[in-house]
Design an enzyme around this catalytic site. Sequence first.
Site, PDB file in Angstrom:
ATOM      1  N   HIS A 118       0.860  -1.193   0.000  1.00 50.09           N
ATOM      2  CA  HIS A 118       0.000   0.000   0.000  1.00 50.09           C
ATOM      3  C   HIS A 118       0.893   1.239   0.000  1.00 50.09           C
ATOM      4  CE1 HIS A 118      -3.281   2.592   0.441  1.00 50.09           C
ATOM      5  NE2 HIS A 118      -3.961   1.998   1.404  1.00 50.09           N
ATOM      6  N   TYR A 154      -0.552   7.325   2.892  1.00 49.21           N
ATOM      7  CA  TYR A 154      -0.103   6.542   4.037  1.00 49.21           C
ATOM      8  C   TYR A 154       1.429   6.522   4.032  1.00 49.21           C
ATOM      9  CZ  TYR A 154      -4.970   5.348   4.776  1.00 49.21           C
ATOM     10  OH  TYR A 154      -6.321   5.431   5.025  1.00 49.21           O
ATOM     11  N   GLY A 207     -14.393  -1.529  -6.115  1.00 46.91           N
ATOM     12  CA  GLY A 207     -14.477  -1.478  -4.666  1.00 46.91           C
ATOM     13  C   GLY A 207     -15.916  -1.601  -4.215  1.00 46.91           C
ATOM     14  N   ARG A 208     -16.595  -0.460  -4.094  1.00 39.00           N
ATOM     15  CA  ARG A 208     -17.959  -0.442  -3.546  1.00 39.00           C
ATOM     16  C   ARG A 208     -18.919  -1.437  -4.213  1.00 39.00           C
ATOM     17  NH1 ARG A 208     -17.727   5.929  -3.730  1.00 39.00           N
ATOM     18  NH2 ARG A 208     -16.289   5.226  -5.361  1.00 39.00           N
TER      19      ARG A 208
END
Length: 360
Positions: free
Chosen positions: A179, A184, A316-317
């Site tokens: 990731h 991040y 994704g969703r």
Amino acid sequence: MTTLLEPYQLADLTLPNRVVMAPMTRSRSQNHAPNESTATYYAQRASAGLIIAEGAPISLQGRGYLWTPGIYTQEQLDGWRKVTDAVHQAGGRIFVQLWHTGRMSHVTLQENGQAPVSSVDTQVVNWPVFAYDEAGNPGQVPASPARRLSVEEIHRITEDFVRAASNAMAAGFDGIELHSAGAYLLDQFINGGINTRDDEYGGESIQNRLRFVLETVDAVSQAIGSKRVAIRISPEARIHDGPAYPSERETFLTLAEELSKRSLAYLHINDMGVSSELLAGIRRVYRGTLMIAGEYTQEKAQKAIESGVVDLVAFGRPYIANPDLVERFRNGWPLAVAEHAVFYGGDDRGYTDFPPYIQS
Ligand SMILES: Cc1cc2nc3c(=O)[nH]c(=O)nc-3n(C[C@H](O)[C@H](O)[C@H](O)COP(=O)(O)O)c2cc1C
């Protein structure tokens, strides 16, 4: 004409179609370990060409949100083994996303209440994390001030990524995705607007800002084989206080060029506003498998694959409420829609209880 629903050869894995389940944190691991429900949830989605399991913190320090399943204790590995066995038995393939959130964290998630870490001394102000509030209750809280990592600590985190990747192999995953998106930790080193270090891990030099991520890619590849290593990036994304900076496009083109030399499983673009010029530039310099995610419909995905912009599309969703997304695409069946309320936290409701399409 190549279609979304045709097979794709991803290194030594044959994907039956080019529909990928994008990594999605669902915050349903109260013990920070995957459980039976996690296994059921992923196995229900095994007809995807590839599943990328949700961001799994590589260490205690790498946690930024409560109830995310880690990949650094035996209990967690035993839980992940249930997941990979269930997915493989259902005929699927599964990678796991390895995650260190860096400054997107909170003292209540860190060992002995220590400060989270980042490329520099910094604090995210516009985005909350999910941790314990002052009364000790779980909730949205502002990210804590983070401190700058020493070079020695950076090396240690690369080792944590290596250990997590080896753990993933031991738990039966087909590969790992680093990731390096979403501002991040790895992205907090890539981003020239955040990383103003004055040593070999940062500053104006693009090579210096890419050093941590590339060293980590190389170390993990050496441990488990580059064919099993993938990486997710989010060029030009303005999330988690990741600012724009002058050399941004050049930085990502250089990164793509460097990654292209490394025979990885794939490069995954999390499209949160990447310009078509930069995407085309990445496609030009990156010679391996390219995946994209970000508000794709079947039609848009088909066009992207047909035109050769990408090889694989991650959803994704749509995968939250449609465990049989591939079958729905194949048959032109309508898609169910999940409410935001079920995305994070809670129990099996809104998690494992979305049925496959039932023909009336
Ligand atoms: C509930 C939820 C959790 C997510 N968790 C992660 C995650 O752990 N790691 C990650 O890289 N992206 C995560 N994302 C982003 C998705 O992988 C994907 O890129 C995004 O949802 C856009 O695709 P979509 O429009 O098909 O949903 C998450 C998205 C959602 C909706």
